[in-house]
Design a protein around this motif. Structure first.
Motif, PDB file in Angstrom:
ATOM      1  N   GLU A   2       0.835  -1.199   0.000  1.00  0.00           N
ATOM      2  CA  GLU A   2       0.000   0.000   0.000  1.00  0.00           C
ATOM      3  C   GLU A   2       0.870   1.250   0.000  1.00  0.00           C
ATOM      4  O   GLU A   2       1.969   1.278   0.538  1.00  0.00           O
ATOM      5  N   ASN A   3       0.366   2.300  -0.658  1.00  0.00           N
ATOM      6  CA  ASN A   3       1.072   3.575  -0.667  1.00  0.00           C
ATOM      7  C   ASN A   3       0.989   4.208   0.713  1.00  0.00           C
ATOM      8  O   ASN A   3      -0.075   4.315   1.303  1.00  0.00           O
ATOM      9  N   VAL A   4       2.129   4.638   1.211  1.00  0.00           N
ATOM     10  CA  VAL A   4       2.174   5.288   2.522  1.00  0.00           C
ATOM     11  C   VAL A   4       2.382   6.775   2.317  1.00  0.00           C
ATOM     12  O   VAL A   4       3.326   7.193   1.660  1.00  0.00           O
ATOM     13  N   SER A   5       1.487   7.568   2.826  1.00  0.00           N
ATOM     14  CA  SER A   5       1.588   9.018   2.679  1.00  0.00           C
ATOM     15  C   SER A   5       1.543   9.667   4.045  1.00  0.00           C
ATOM     16  O   SER A   5       0.978   9.130   4.987  1.00  0.00           O
ATOM     17  N   THR A   6       2.159  10.833   4.154  1.00  0.00           N
ATOM     18  CA  THR A   6       2.160  11.568   5.410  1.00  0.00           C
ATOM     19  C   THR A   6       0.801  12.228   5.616  1.00  0.00           C
ATOM     20  O   THR A   6       0.320  12.953   4.745  1.00  0.00           O
ATOM     21  N   VAL A   7       0.204  11.963   6.757  1.00  0.00           N
ATOM     22  CA  VAL A   7      -1.105  12.537   7.071  1.00  0.00           C
ATOM     23  C   VAL A   7      -0.900  13.802   7.892  1.00  0.00           C
ATOM     24  O   VAL A   7      -0.247  13.772   8.938  1.00  0.00           O
ATOM     25  N   ASN A   8      -1.435  14.916   7.413  1.00  0.00           N
ATOM     26  CA  ASN A   8      -1.313  16.194   8.126  1.00  0.00           C
ATOM     27  C   ASN A   8      -2.537  16.508   8.967  1.00  0.00           C
ATOM     28  O   ASN A   8      -2.460  17.296   9.914  1.00  0.00           O
ATOM     29  N   GLU A   9      -3.664  15.902   8.617  1.00  0.00           N
ATOM     30  CA  GLU A   9      -4.901  16.158   9.347  1.00  0.00           C
ATOM     31  C   GLU A   9      -5.854  14.983   9.185  1.00  0.00           C
ATOM     32  O   GLU A   9      -5.697  14.153   8.283  1.00  0.00           O
ATOM     33  N   ILE A  90      -9.086  18.036  12.078  1.00  0.00           N
ATOM     34  CA  ILE A  90      -8.181  18.239  13.203  1.00  0.00           C
ATOM     35  C   ILE A  90      -6.784  17.868  12.711  1.00  0.00           C
ATOM     36  O   ILE A  90      -6.607  16.885  11.994  1.00  0.00           O
ATOM     37  N   SER A  91      -5.796  18.693  13.050  1.00  0.00           N
ATOM     38  CA  SER A  91      -4.432  18.434  12.600  1.00  0.00           C
ATOM     39  C   SER A  91      -3.886  17.159  13.245  1.00  0.00           C
ATOM     40  O   SER A  91      -4.387  16.714  14.280  1.00  0.00           O
ATOM     41  N   PHE A  92      -2.869  16.578  12.621  1.00  0.00           N
ATOM     42  CA  PHE A  92      -2.257  15.348  13.152  1.00  0.00           C
ATOM     43  C   PHE A  92      -1.726  15.583  14.562  1.00  0.00           C
ATOM     44  O   PHE A  92      -1.976  14.790  15.472  1.00  0.00           O
ATOM     45  N   LEU A  93      -1.015  16.705  14.760  1.00  0.00           N
ATOM     46  CA  LEU A  93      -0.477  17.040  16.076  1.00  0.00           C
ATOM     47  C   LEU A  93      -1.600  17.285  17.076  1.00  0.00           C
ATOM     48  O   LEU A  93      -1.541  16.839  18.229  1.00  0.00           O
ATOM     49  N   GLY A  94      -2.648  17.988  16.623  1.00  0.00           N
ATOM     50  CA  GLY A  94      -3.801  18.249  17.491  1.00  0.00           C
ATOM     51  C   GLY A  94      -4.501  16.961  17.889  1.00  0.00           C
ATOM     52  O   GLY A  94      -4.961  16.815  19.034  1.00  0.00           O
ATOM     53  N   CYS A  95      -4.557  16.019  16.962  1.00  0.00           N
ATOM     54  CA  CYS A  95      -5.193  14.719  17.211  1.00  0.00           C
ATOM     55  C   CYS A  95      -4.422  13.924  18.263  1.00  0.00           C
ATOM     56  O   CYS A  95      -5.015  13.405  19.213  1.00  0.00           O
ATOM     57  N   ILE A  96      -3.104  13.851  18.110  1.00  0.00           N
ATOM     58  CA  ILE A  96      -2.278  13.108  19.067  1.00  0.00           C
ATOM     59  C   ILE A  96      -2.296  13.790  20.436  1.00  0.00           C
ATOM     60  O   ILE A  96      -2.316  13.124  21.478  1.00  0.00           O
ATOM     61  N   THR A  97      -2.318  15.127  20.437  1.00  0.00           N
ATOM     62  CA  THR A  97      -2.395  15.879  21.707  1.00  0.00           C
ATOM     63  C   THR A  97      -3.707  15.597  22.418  1.00  0.00           C
ATOM     64  O   THR A  97      -3.737  15.377  23.642  1.00  0.00           O
ATOM     65  N   GLN A  98      -4.816  15.592  21.660  1.00  0.00           N
ATOM     66  CA  GLN A  98      -6.124  15.290  22.235  1.00  0.00           C
ATOM     67  C   GLN A  98      -6.152  13.872  22.795  1.00  0.00           C
ATOM     68  O   GLN A  98      -6.660  13.644  23.896  1.00  0.00           O
ATOM     69  N   LEU A  99      -5.582  12.931  22.052  1.00  0.00           N
ATOM     70  CA  LEU A  99      -5.509  11.537  22.502  1.00  0.00           C
ATOM     71  C   LEU A  99      -4.732  11.449  23.815  1.00  0.00           C
ATOM     72  O   LEU A  99      -5.157  10.760  24.749  1.00  0.00           O
ATOM     73  N   TYR A 100      -3.599  12.156  23.886  1.00  0.00           N
ATOM     74  CA  TYR A 100      -2.756  12.112  25.086  1.00  0.00           C
ATOM     75  C   TYR A 100      -3.520  12.608  26.315  1.00  0.00           C
ATOM     76  O   TYR A 100      -3.573  11.926  27.351  1.00  0.00           O
ATOM     77  N   PHE A 101      -4.105  13.798  26.215  1.00  0.00           N
ATOM     78  CA  PHE A 101      -4.777  14.377  27.383  1.00  0.00           C
ATOM     79  C   PHE A 101      -6.033  13.602  27.758  1.00  0.00           C
ATOM     80  O   PHE A 101      -6.378  13.512  28.947  1.00  0.00           O
ATOM     81  N   HIS A 157       0.411   5.377  24.734  1.00  0.00           N
ATOM     82  CA  HIS A 157      -0.568   5.339  23.637  1.00  0.00           C
ATOM     83  C   HIS A 157      -0.328   6.438  22.604  1.00  0.00           C
ATOM     84  O   HIS A 157      -0.431   6.196  21.395  1.00  0.00           O
ATOM     85  N   SER A 158      -0.013   7.639  23.058  1.00  0.00           N
ATOM     86  CA  SER A 158       0.181   8.743  22.113  1.00  0.00           C
ATOM     87  C   SER A 158       1.429   8.547  21.258  1.00  0.00           C
ATOM     88  O   SER A 158       1.400   8.768  20.039  1.00  0.00           O
ATOM     89  N   VAL A 159       2.525   8.110  21.879  1.00  0.00           N
ATOM     90  CA  VAL A 159       3.778   7.896  21.129  1.00  0.00           C
ATOM     91  C   VAL A 159       3.635   6.738  20.147  1.00  0.00           C
ATOM     92  O   VAL A 159       4.010   6.848  18.975  1.00  0.00           O
ATOM     93  N   MET A 160       3.071   5.621  20.613  1.00  0.00           N
ATOM     94  CA  MET A 160       2.928   4.446  19.751  1.00  0.00           C
ATOM     95  C   MET A 160       1.941   4.685  18.617  1.00  0.00           C
ATOM     96  O   MET A 160       2.114   4.166  17.514  1.00  0.00           O
ATOM     97  N   THR A 161       0.914   5.486  18.858  1.00  0.00           N
ATOM     98  CA  THR A 161      -0.048   5.810  17.798  1.00  0.00           C
ATOM     99  C   THR A 161       0.568   6.777  16.795  1.00  0.00           C
ATOM    100  O   THR A 161       0.349   6.658  15.581  1.00  0.00           O
ATOM    101  N   ALA A 162       1.344   7.741  17.278  1.00  0.00           N
ATOM    102  CA  ALA A 162       1.985   8.730  16.393  1.00  0.00           C
ATOM    103  C   ALA A 162       2.995   8.077  15.449  1.00  0.00           C
ATOM    104  O   ALA A 162       3.257   8.609  14.361  1.00  0.00           O
ATOM    105  N   ARG A 163       3.569   6.931  15.843  1.00  0.00           N
ATOM    106  CA  ARG A 163       4.576   6.254  15.025  1.00  0.00           C
ATOM    107  C   ARG A 163       3.969   5.456  13.869  1.00  0.00           C
ATOM    108  O   ARG A 163       4.690   4.996  12.981  1.00  0.00           O
ATOM    109  N   LEU A 164       2.657   5.266  13.875  1.00  0.00           N
ATOM    110  CA  LEU A 164       1.997   4.477  12.835  1.00  0.00           C
ATOM    111  C   LEU A 164       1.952   5.223  11.501  1.00  0.00           C
ATOM    112  O   LEU A 164       1.981   6.450  11.470  1.00  0.00           O
ATOM    113  N   ASN A 165       1.872   4.469  10.414  1.00  0.00           N
ATOM    114  CA  ASN A 165       1.639   5.038   9.083  1.00  0.00           C
ATOM    115  C   ASN A 165       0.155   4.971   8.777  1.00  0.00           C
ATOM    116  O   ASN A 165      -0.472   3.917   8.935  1.00  0.00           O
TER     117      ASN A 165
END
Length: 316
Positions: A2-9, A90-101, A157-165
């Motif tokens: 599968e094609n892997v692309s960077t997700v920004n949001e 929601i931005s990728f960073l915003g999503c991971i931040t929301q997940l963390y908190f 959870h936030s670090v391991m989820t952020a590392r996924l493609n």
């Protein structure tokens, strides 16, 4: 491959795709959020201002109210904005931040509920030693432990989820960023993430839950052995009823969502249950404590009643 692309949001699909229902949901969730802020804010104020409530039980209740305000604030403001927006991103960073908190505050609440159960055990089973067992220093340490130990769970959870493609889709089948819906979008191997969700979150939540049940079991056994009176047992447990109700409201939906194995057909159920533990339960907590707790009701009347009386006199 599968094609892997960077997700920004991500695009949050939200609560409903029916456009006509969105204003209705907006009003409902706005009311819920405002009640949460006012109710928990009032309890937080009285536990600080009222000298009669400067005890371990109300110190932890103040912590719980603060937690519930933060817990809802992680998700509900974004939900309200998205209900009025045409594009619910929601931005990728915003999503991971929301997940963390979200996981940080949720884990803290689980541990804090166990600490509150231990406080009730100490108060009922060791009344003479209670001031020593639950000294101000111990209370602060226990509250700090509840907040600090949850950092690890949320960080995992936030670090391991952020590392996924993420390559399948940017459409998140939820109204906020959580681990399970994000795993549905990942094209990486998510077996470790699912295992961590089950083991780490399960250990924190179920460990805290069993400690809570153990405290209540000790209370029941101790009172029955000492007094052998159902009347005394009923009187003691009535003081714990508010806390036990909150425990059931918290652990029921959380256990259903995170301890149950993920499946493709469970996302709709998870979304509905998430409404309960992210929006409804934080609103019910202050209502449960004020309706069942005489001291809290009196403190609310004294502080806010006297303020209203002064305002009326000044107005006239």
């Amino acid at each position: 491959m599968e094609n892997v692309s960077t997700v920004n949001e991500f695009l949050l699909l939200g609560l409903t795709s029916v456009q006509q229902l969105q204003p209705f949901f907006f009003v409902i969730f706005l009311i819920i959020y405002l009640i949460n802020l006012v109710g928990n804010g009032a309890i937080l104020v009285i536990t600080i201002l009222e000298p009669k409530l400067h005890s371990p039980m109300y110190f932890f209740l103040g912590n719980l109210s603060c937690l519930d305000i933060c817990y809802s604030s992680v998700t509900l403001p974004k939900v309200l904005i998205n209900l009025l927006s045409a594009r619910r991103t929601i931005s990728f960073l915003g999503c991971i931040t929301q997940l963390y908190f979200f996981h940080f505050l949720g884990s803290t609440e689980a541990v804090l509920l166990a600490v509150m159960a231990f406080d009730r055990f100490a108060a009922i089973c060791n009344p003479l030693r209670y001031p020593v067992i639950m000294s101000p220093k111990v209370c602060i340490l226990l509250a700090a432990m509840a907040w600090i130990t949850s950092i690890f769970n949320a960080l995992v959870h936030s670090v391991m989820t952020a590392r996924l493609n993420f390559c399948r889709s940017q459409e998140l089948n939820h109204f906020f960023c959580d681990v399970k819906p994000l795993l549905e979008l990942a094209c990486s191997n998510t077996l470790l993430n699912q295992w961590l969700l089950f083991v780490v979150t399960g250990s924190v939540s179920m460990g805290a839950f069993f400690l809570t049940l153990l405290s209540y079991l000790y209370i029941i056994c101790s009172l029955l052995l000492k007094h052998k009176s159902c009347r005394i047992l009923h009187k003691a447990l009535s003081t714990c009823a508010s806390h036990f109700t909150v425990v059931c409201l918290f652990y029921g939906p959380v256990g259903f969502t995170y301890i149950r194995p993920a499946s493709a057909t469970s996302m709709t159920q998870d979304r509905m249950v998430a409404i309960v533990y992210s929006a409804v339960t934080p609103v019910l907590n202050p209502l449960i404590y004020t309706l069942r707790n005489k001291e809290v009701r009196l403190a609310l009347k004294e502080i806010f009643g006297s303020k209203l009386f002064k305002d009326c006199r000044q107005h006239h």
